[in-house]
Design a protein around this motif. Sequence first.
Motif, mmCIF file in Angstrom:
data_model
loop_
_atom_site.group_PDB
_atom_site.id
_atom_site.type_symbol
_atom_site.label_atom_id
_atom_site.label_comp_id
_atom_site.label_asym_id
_atom_site.label_seq_id
_atom_site.Cartn_x
_atom_site.Cartn_y
_atom_site.Cartn_z
ATOM 1 N N ASP A 68 0.959 -1.371 0.319
ATOM 2 C CA ASP A 68 0.078 0.236 0.070
ATOM 3 C C ASP A 68 0.483 1.529 -0.202
ATOM 4 N N PRO A 69 0.460 2.689 -0.701
ATOM 5 C CA PRO A 69 1.100 3.861 -0.298
ATOM 6 C C PRO A 69 1.291 3.723 1.335
ATOM 7 N N LEU A 70 2.565 4.474 1.601
ATOM 8 C CA LEU A 70 3.138 4.350 3.116
ATOM 9 C C LEU A 70 2.372 5.283 3.961
ATOM 10 N N ASP A 71 1.836 4.947 4.719
ATOM 11 C CA ASP A 71 1.408 5.454 6.344
ATOM 12 C C ASP A 71 1.523 6.288 6.668
ATOM 13 N N ALA A 72 0.075 7.409 6.982
ATOM 14 C CA ALA A 72 1.282 8.724 7.783
ATOM 15 C C ALA A 72 0.013 8.927 8.607
ATOM 16 N N ILE A 73 0.487 9.494 9.723
ATOM 17 C CA ILE A 73 0.318 10.352 11.013
ATOM 18 C C ILE A 73 0.502 11.394 11.295
ATOM 19 N N ILE A 74 -1.236 12.333 11.095
ATOM 20 C CA ILE A 74 -0.549 14.328 10.269
ATOM 21 C C ILE A 74 -0.671 14.714 11.775
ATOM 22 N N LEU A 75 0.156 14.854 12.969
ATOM 23 C CA LEU A 75 0.106 15.937 14.064
ATOM 24 C C LEU A 75 -0.353 17.009 14.109
ATOM 25 N N ALA A 76 -1.483 17.381 13.902
ATOM 26 C CA ALA A 76 -2.447 19.139 13.816
ATOM 27 C C ALA A 76 -3.726 18.406 15.100
ATOM 28 N N ASP A 77 -3.357 19.670 15.715
ATOM 29 C CA ASP A 77 -4.488 19.427 16.432
ATOM 30 C C ASP A 77 -6.026 20.200 16.282
ATOM 31 N N VAL A 78 -6.087 20.261 14.732
ATOM 32 C CA VAL A 78 -7.576 19.853 14.570
ATOM 33 C C VAL A 78 -7.935 19.015 13.873
ATOM 34 N N PRO A 79 -9.367 18.119 12.902
ATOM 35 C CA PRO A 79 -9.257 17.703 12.035
ATOM 36 C C PRO A 79 -9.815 18.248 10.802
ATOM 37 N N THR A 80 -9.366 17.238 10.129
ATOM 38 C CA THR A 80 -10.083 18.200 8.741
ATOM 39 C C THR A 80 -10.726 17.203 7.795
ATOM 40 N N TRP A 81 -10.369 16.502 6.363
ATOM 41 C CA TRP A 81 -11.828 15.798 5.511
ATOM 42 C C TRP A 81 -11.269 14.936 4.469
ATOM 43 N N PRO A 82 -11.678 13.406 4.452
ATOM 44 C CA PRO A 82 -11.016 12.365 3.901
ATOM 45 C C PRO A 82 -10.960 13.392 2.165
ATOM 46 N N GLY A 83 -9.439 13.115 1.837
ATOM 47 C CA GLY A 83 -9.463 13.573 0.478
ATOM 48 C C GLY A 83 -8.667 14.785 0.854
ATOM 49 N N VAL A 84 -8.300 15.605 1.097
ATOM 50 C CA VAL A 84 -7.907 16.444 1.515
ATOM 51 C C VAL A 84 -5.797 16.789 1.836
ATOM 52 N N VAL A 85 -5.206 17.186 0.763
ATOM 53 C CA VAL A 85 -3.605 16.947 0.608
ATOM 54 C C VAL A 85 -3.054 18.173 2.074
ATOM 55 N N ILE A 86 -2.808 17.969 2.097
ATOM 56 C CA ILE A 86 -1.946 18.196 3.479
ATOM 57 C C ILE A 86 0.012 18.708 3.315
ATOM 58 N N PRO A 87 0.118 19.667 2.521
ATOM 59 C CA PRO A 87 1.796 19.670 3.118
ATOM 60 C C PRO A 87 1.950 19.290 3.994
ATOM 61 N N CYS A 88 2.987 18.711 5.037
ATOM 62 C CA CYS A 88 3.864 18.474 5.711
ATOM 63 C C CYS A 88 5.558 18.402 5.646
ATOM 64 N N GLU A 89 6.005 18.153 6.755
ATOM 65 C CA GLU A 89 7.265 17.805 6.655
ATOM 66 C C GLU A 89 7.371 16.116 7.990
#
Length: 179
Positions: A68-89
Amino acid sequence: MKVPLHALAHEDGDGNLRVVVEVPKGGRAKLKWDPELGVFQASRYLPAGLSYPFDWGFVPGTKAEDGDPLDAIILADVPTWPGVVIPCEPLGVLRLEQNDKKGRRQRNDRLIVRPASASRLGEPRDLRELPRALLDELEKFFLDAVFFTPKNAKARGWAGRGAADRLVDKSVRAFARKK
C-alpha cells in the motif's frame, strides 16, 4: 489531466511531503482509498472507545513494504476531511511489524509528520523533540487499533527524521518500479 490521489507526486513544488487524509482526527471507521474505484471505502471499524488521535492518511506516489502507499499520521490539533492533501514535514517513524494476509510477518511502519504550516503545536523537526508521553500514546493507539484483527502487530521502536526521509525515498523508488 486529472491525477488520482494515489498517483500524485509525493512532494509539492516547495519540497513538502504530500499526505492525503483518509480518516480525520476523531474518526472511528478505518477508511481506505480504493484507486480502482477512485473513492474511499470503509475497511473496518476501530474497537469500542478508540478513535484516531490525529488525521490519518497516506503519502501518494509511494509503495510501502505491505504494497500500500506509505502510512502517515499528521500531528495537527484540528481535523480535516478525507481527500484533503496536506503539505507536511516528516518527523520520524514508528517501526511496526505485523502479519500479512497469509500470516507472514511484514513491516508496516507509520510515518509521523506535521503540517508544514502548523506552528500552533510548535515546530519540531524530529520526533525526538516531541513529548515521550505523546509517542507512547501513539504507539499504544497503533497497537490497539488492530488488536481484534489477525495482524498481531508489534512495535519495533522509534526512529527520527533521517529514518523517515530514507523510508519515504525507498517507498518512492518502489512506487516508480511498479509502474
